[in-house]
Design a protein around this motif. Structure first.
Motif, mmCIF file in Angstrom:
data_model
loop_
_atom_site.group_PDB
_atom_site.id
_atom_site.type_symbol
_atom_site.label_atom_id
_atom_site.label_comp_id
_atom_site.label_asym_id
_atom_site.label_seq_id
_atom_site.Cartn_x
_atom_site.Cartn_y
_atom_site.Cartn_z
ATOM 1 N N ASP A 83 0.838 -1.206 0.000
ATOM 2 C CA ASP A 83 0.000 0.000 0.000
ATOM 3 C C ASP A 83 0.876 1.261 0.000
ATOM 4 O O ASP A 83 0.916 2.011 0.990
ATOM 5 C CB ASP A 83 -0.925 -0.007 1.217
ATOM 6 N N PRO A 84 1.592 1.505 -1.090
ATOM 7 C CA PRO A 84 2.521 2.643 -1.098
ATOM 8 C C PRO A 84 1.851 4.010 -0.959
ATOM 9 O O PRO A 84 2.471 4.951 -0.469
ATOM 10 C CB PRO A 84 3.234 2.519 -2.453
ATOM 11 N N GLN A 85 0.598 4.120 -1.348
ATOM 12 C CA GLN A 85 -0.084 5.420 -1.283
ATOM 13 C C GLN A 85 -0.215 5.928 0.151
ATOM 14 O O GLN A 85 -0.004 7.108 0.421
ATOM 15 C CB GLN A 85 -1.492 5.319 -1.912
ATOM 16 N N GLU A 138 5.541 6.449 6.722
ATOM 17 C CA GLU A 138 5.998 5.434 7.675
ATOM 18 C C GLU A 138 7.134 4.603 7.067
ATOM 19 O O GLU A 138 8.081 4.224 7.762
ATOM 20 C CB GLU A 138 4.827 4.538 8.100
ATOM 21 N N PHE A 139 7.052 4.331 5.777
ATOM 22 C CA PHE A 139 8.129 3.617 5.089
ATOM 23 C C PHE A 139 9.435 4.403 5.206
ATOM 24 O O PHE A 139 10.480 3.845 5.534
ATOM 25 C CB PHE A 139 7.774 3.395 3.615
ATOM 26 N N GLU A 140 9.364 5.697 4.946
ATOM 27 C CA GLU A 140 10.568 6.523 5.032
ATOM 28 C C GLU A 140 11.151 6.485 6.439
ATOM 29 O O GLU A 140 12.367 6.331 6.603
ATOM 30 C CB GLU A 140 10.266 7.962 4.633
ATOM 31 N N PRO A 191 11.123 5.280 -9.889
ATOM 32 C CA PRO A 191 12.179 5.531 -8.893
ATOM 33 C C PRO A 191 11.848 6.644 -7.904
ATOM 34 O O PRO A 191 12.231 6.563 -6.740
ATOM 35 C CB PRO A 191 13.396 5.895 -9.752
ATOM 36 N N ASP A 192 11.104 7.678 -8.338
ATOM 37 C CA ASP A 192 10.774 8.787 -7.434
ATOM 38 C C ASP A 192 9.861 8.370 -6.287
ATOM 39 O O ASP A 192 9.802 9.049 -5.265
ATOM 40 C CB ASP A 192 10.119 9.934 -8.201
ATOM 41 N N LEU A 193 9.151 7.263 -6.451
ATOM 42 C CA LEU A 193 8.247 6.782 -5.407
ATOM 43 C C LEU A 193 8.820 5.589 -4.654
ATOM 44 O O LEU A 193 8.130 4.976 -3.842
ATOM 45 C CB LEU A 193 6.894 6.404 -6.029
#
Length: 136
Positions: free
Chosen positions: A69-71, A76-78, A115-117
């Protein structure tokens, strides 16, 4: 000192980002794969990879969690990825990549479609920061 030597001493390291599916070129300098998994359908020869820096990539667990769920999980991923990059092995990998970039162009190679995401902008940010031990 000559002006050329002074310029070389004061230049910022050069980082480039390319997809592994793009052809290597002379301006790439050292090509470093920054994905946890080897890209599908690409031979090692065709990729033109000089180094595979797995230690600076997101863990398999974090990578799978983010891709679900990258959106909604980007922030939190960062945060979690930066924690992983603070690990001793990752810090050593970052230091090695910084040193290589100081010696000439360094291209971060990834298979990700966007790559930007991906993790790449976070990795670039970490590479461009002065290491904590050097901040005085």
């Amino acid at each position: 000192m000559t002006s050329t030597v002074m310029e070389a001493m004061t230049q910022q390291p050069r980082y480039r980002v390319k997809r592994v599916y793009d052809a290597p070129d002379a301006e790439d300098g050292r090509r470093v794969l920054v994905d946890r998994l080897w890209p599908r359908g690409v031979s090692k020869q065709a990729a033109g990879i000089d180094e595979w820096a797995k230690e600076v990539t997101p863990s398999n667990e974090l990578r799978k969690w983010y891709h679900a769920d990258p959106q909604t999980r980007r922030a939190e991923f960062e945060r979690k990825y930066r924690i992983e990059l603070a690990d001793e092995g990752a810090r050593e990998g970052l230091a090695r990549l910084r040193k290589e970039a100081a010696e000439g162009p360094l291209t971060l190679v990834t298979a990700t479609k966007e790559p930007d995401l991906s993790h790449v902008p976070i990795l670039l940010d970490e590479l461009r920061e002065t290491p904590r031990a050097d901040r005085r």
